[in-house]
Design an enzyme around this catalytic site. Structure first.
Site, PDB file in Angstrom:
ATOM      1  N   ASP A 195     -16.006  43.651 -23.413  1.00  0.00           N
ATOM      2  CA  ASP A 195     -15.848  42.494 -23.395  1.00  0.00           C
ATOM      3  C   ASP A 195     -14.721  41.772 -24.045  1.00  0.00           C
ATOM      4  OD1 ASP A 195     -18.510  39.992 -25.412  1.00  0.00           O
ATOM      5  OD2 ASP A 195     -16.582  40.152 -24.288  1.00  0.00           O
TER       6      ASP A 195
HETATM    7  C1  GLC Z   1     -16.804  36.430 -25.320  1.00  0.00           C
HETATM    8  C2  GLC Z   1     -19.023  37.080 -25.382  1.00  0.00           C
HETATM    9  C3  GLC Z   1     -18.669  36.755 -23.849  1.00  0.00           C
HETATM   10  C4  GLC Z   1     -18.104  36.360 -22.531  1.00  0.00           C
HETATM   11  C5  GLC Z   1     -16.668  36.526 -23.145  1.00  0.00           C
HETATM   12  C6  GLC Z   1     -15.807  36.132 -21.793  1.00  0.00           C
HETATM   13  O1  GLC Z   1     -16.643  36.744 -26.979  1.00  0.00           O
HETATM   14  O2  GLC Z   1     -18.916  38.084 -26.222  1.00  0.00           O
HETATM   15  O3  GLC Z   1     -20.534  36.947 -23.360  1.00  0.00           O
HETATM   16  O4  GLC Z   1     -18.456  36.661 -21.901  1.00  0.00           O
HETATM   17  O5  GLC Z   1     -16.209  36.907 -24.957  1.00  0.00           O
HETATM   18  O6  GLC Z   1     -16.135  34.617 -22.510  1.00  0.00           O
END
Ligand code: GLC
Length: 740
Positions: free
Chosen positions: A297
């Site tokens: 993430d």
């Molecule tokens: C965010 C979220 C994730 C998302 C990623 C990219 O922090 O936790 O669900 O896909 O970043 O935006």
């Protein structure tokens, strides 16, 4: 995700030509940092949006106008494998650099958050799951894939399939609710909807590659168990709990062919999921057989330093790569540290080769090597939304609406009734969207006020108050004077759920409960519609509101969907995918709980509260209709492989309706305590007034087991109970003596 032998051969040949730097480059995802174009800082901008100082539309526009650093030189050098992007023109520009100017011409994969629709935004997952309709889940995902692929997005950071039992956690809005079985059916349907266009020619004459994207199931794993419902917080549980509750949707999604997974921010039993070899390499890759890759993430690899599990960036990169983390999102930590780690022998070449191979395989499967660019025609194909897309968002919205109360049969309303529509959310064309949708256009959005007008209602709008505004007594008086009936829309703004939006008090925010009291005091009939992203604590509402609809955040067609239910053009069919507590203090609350040695009862010394009920205000699987359904004659037949439960369902009212019949199981005595009920099947039955049908649901004996604390799936002879009914709380039951 299945490669052809030729595709596999091309991946092998390409990998053999790559340098160490180029392989590590594939493991690097660029989230273009904002480098300007704002009149305030990025953080201030987000705060302003959260505080409602700027609208979602204004925030939208500022993002579109911002300047970003796309690191073109790193793309040219083959040091970037993926870019997070939502801009087809920029996509072709960056892709041209990667394909025509880098040494091996490896195309970029473009990822983006497309959680519940691209431009045709449909209900938030917590709402859509309540439709209990896997075919719908699949069709909406396929629509999102078609729309986004024409914009250069070939990889969705979706579906989000985290089981959520604590609605203090704001991200319950993005997921399919509290039940592992429903979440698993949702997960596999979304994977098929996003990906299966790879295996069949499109029926609308578009190119096959424009009909599918790579899915990214997330957040792996147990993110929804964040302690106290506080986002990013620690999670701790037994191995059996992990396998029985939080892993099943990911197992189902992997079996459906998920091309990738995103690891979650939380630490699990002391090890952050970003560097957790047990969940990543041993379970997801080796045991479940993930064919694609795992991405972190945002910034999560670097955050392992903050977790206290990594001493520095080098250590974080080393641990993540060795645990099975194939791609870094947004920190450049892999391209800065991994070459050194390989040269020092801290990370093997096999680890790098495996990661690069997995990433190249997904790009090859997406047909990006032979067709890296988006044509002008495709780019503009959905400039005007196709009618079938709009119709599908309306269908999904209608099927997600849940009728919670209709005590005095005030609903459905008649169109000749004067209606005072109250509450700021009722007139908002953007708050209907919900968290995690960034590609919608205001022109497509139908507010509840718009929907009532489209339905030809005699409606007048009076704000009167809202989740983030004061009560206006004058407007309440005007509303009471104008309308034969008051329809109050209350709930949460989009910013009050989703990521980093945990709430310690999950009642209606602001003074909305007081607003409802004042509306009731006018003496006019009050119909209340909830517009929210979580299972709110509804104790007062359950006791005091005679008419209550859970409207969720239904996407661009919300207004028309709500109007169709309110005026009876659509008889509500939705059920709850999450339990609603009376008070926040009951959380986490869920139907599939264990019995305890002292189940709640009248006797003092049993498992209950002295200041709140034990049961929820509205349970999982619950949802009313404008008719009533009567269940009778539950029977169970055994075959070698399965049990088939049959029940009669009668439409005892005077309107046609469709009921979702649910099948639950209890393993009454086992080597580990088991839930008092577990959902094991559901089906829909359409019934005309007075009609009765027999509904059958089959439970395979292979599915009657559970995982023990060694992570082994076991089935144990003994007493079982099967239940069938229209919610987890109202069922008929049969006991069985089972010998496997
Ligand atoms: C965010 C979220 C994730 C998302 C990623 C990219 O922090 O936790 O669900 O896909 O970043 O935006």
């Amino acid at each position: 995700m299945q490669l052809t032998p030729l595709q596999q051969k091309r991946v092998d040949e390409l990998l053999a030509k790559m340098t160490l730097e180029e392989k590590i480059g594939q493991m690097n995802q660029l989230s273009p940092s904002l480098v300007g174009g704002f009149d305030v800082s990025f953080e201030e901008l987000i705060e302003m949006a959260m505080d409602g100082k700027i609208s979602q539309e204004e925030l939208h526009q500022k993002f579109e106008n911002a300047e970003r650093d796309y690191q073109e030189d790193n793309i040219r050098a083959g040091l970037i494998g993926c870019v997070m992007l939502q801009d087809p023109g920029k996509y072709n520009e960056l892709q041209k650099i990667a394909v025509e100017e880098s040494r091996l011409g490896i195309p970029l994969i473009i990822g983006f958050d497309v959680i519940h629709g691209y431009r045709s935004v449909y209900p938030i997952a917590l709402a859509e799951a309540g439709a209990f309709d896997p075919d719908l889940f699949r069709r909406t995902a396929h629509m999102a894939a078609k729309e986004s692929r024409t914009q250069g997005i070939s990889w969705h950071f979706a579906p989000m399939i985290d089981v959520g039992r604590d609605s203090r956690w704001g991200r319950v809005s993005e997921g399919p609710g509290e039940d592992p079985y429903l979440a698993s059916r949702f997960a596999e349907a979304k994977i098929h909807g996003l990906q299966d266009g790879a295996y069949e020619d499109a029926k609308d004459g578009t190119e096959r590659r424009e009909n599918y994207v790579a899915a990214c199931m997330k957040h792996y794993v147990a993110y929804g168990a964040a302690e106290s419902g506080r986002d990013y917080n620690t999670t701790s549980m037994s191995i059996s709990q992990l396998h029985n509750v939080y892993l099943p949707p990911f197992k189902a999604a992997t079996e459906a062919g998920a091309a990738s997974a995103m690891a979650s921010f939380n630490d699990l039993n002391g090890v952050p999921c970003t560097v957790n070899e047990y969940t990543l390499r041993r379970t997801l890759k080796e045991r479940y057989g993930l064919k694609g890759f795992v991405v972190s993430d945002a910034n999560a690899i670097r955050e392992c330093i903050d977790h206290g599990i990594a001493a520095d960036r080098y250590d974080a990169a080393r641990q993540a790569a060795n645990a099975g983390m194939d791609m870094d999102m947004g920190t450049s930590i892999y391209i800065e540290e991994l070459k050194n780690a390989v040269e020092r022998g801290d990370v093997s070449m096999e680890v790098i080769d495996e990661a690069a191979r997995r990433i190249l395989s997904v790009k090859m499967w997406l047909d990006l090597f032979d067709h890296p660019y988006i044509t002008e025609e495709a780019m503009h194909r959905y400039d005007k939304l196709p009618q079938e897309h709009v119709a599908l968002t309306l269908e999904a919205a209608k099927k997600s609406i849940v009728l919670l109360k209709n005590d005095e049969k005030v609903l459905p309303l008649k169109k000749d009734q004067k209606i005072s529509l109250v509450g700021s959310l009722a007139a908002s064309p953007s708050e209907i969207i919900g968290a995690w949708a960034m590609s919608w256009k205001g022109e497509d959005c139908v507010s509840i006020l718009d929907g009532f007008k489209n339905a030809g209602a005699d409606v007048k709008y009076f704000a009167c108050g809202g989740p983030d505004r004061e009560i206006n007594d004058d407007e309440i008086a005007q509303a009471a004077s104008f309308g034969d009936v008051i329809v109050a829309v209350v709930g949460e703004t989009t910013a009050m759920s989703g990521e980093a939006a945990s709430r310690a008090d999950t009642t209606l925010p602001g003074k909305q409960r007081e607003l409802l009291e004042k509306l009731l005091a006018t003496g006019k009939p009050v119909v209340t519609i909830l517009m929210n992203g979580r299972a709110l604590a509804l104790g007062w509402e359950a006791e005091n509101l005679p008419t209550l609809i859970e409207g969720w955040q239904l996407g661009i067609q919300m207004g028309n969907a709500i109007a169709s239910v309110v005026f009876g053009d659509y008889n509500p069919t939705g059920k709850l995918a999450a339990s609603f507590p009376y008070v926040t203090g009951q959380l986490p609350i869920y139907y599939n709980h264990t019995s305890t040695g002292r189940p709640a009862g009248k006797f003092k010394f049993t498992s209950k509260y002295i200041d709140a009920p034990t049961e929820p205000a509205f349970p999982f699987g619950y949802g009313l209709s404008y008719t009533t359904y009567q269940y009778s004659d539950l029977t169970v037949e055994e075959s070698v492989e399965a049990f088939t439960a049959k029940v009669k369902v009668k439409n005892a009212g005077n309107v046609a309706g469709t009921e979702t019949v649910q099948l639950y199981m209890q393993d009454v005595t086992a080597s580990l305590v088991r839930p008092v009920k577990e959902l094991k099947g559901f089906t829909k039955v359409a019934l005309a007034p007075g009609e009765e049908k027999e509904v059958a649901l089959t439970l395979k004996k292979a599915d009657m087991g559970f995982y023990n604390n060694d992570g082994e799936y076991v089935r144990e002879d003994g007493k079982f109970r099967l239940f069938m009914g229209g919610s987890s709380a109202e069922t008929l039951m049969q006991e069985l003596d089972v010998r496997f």
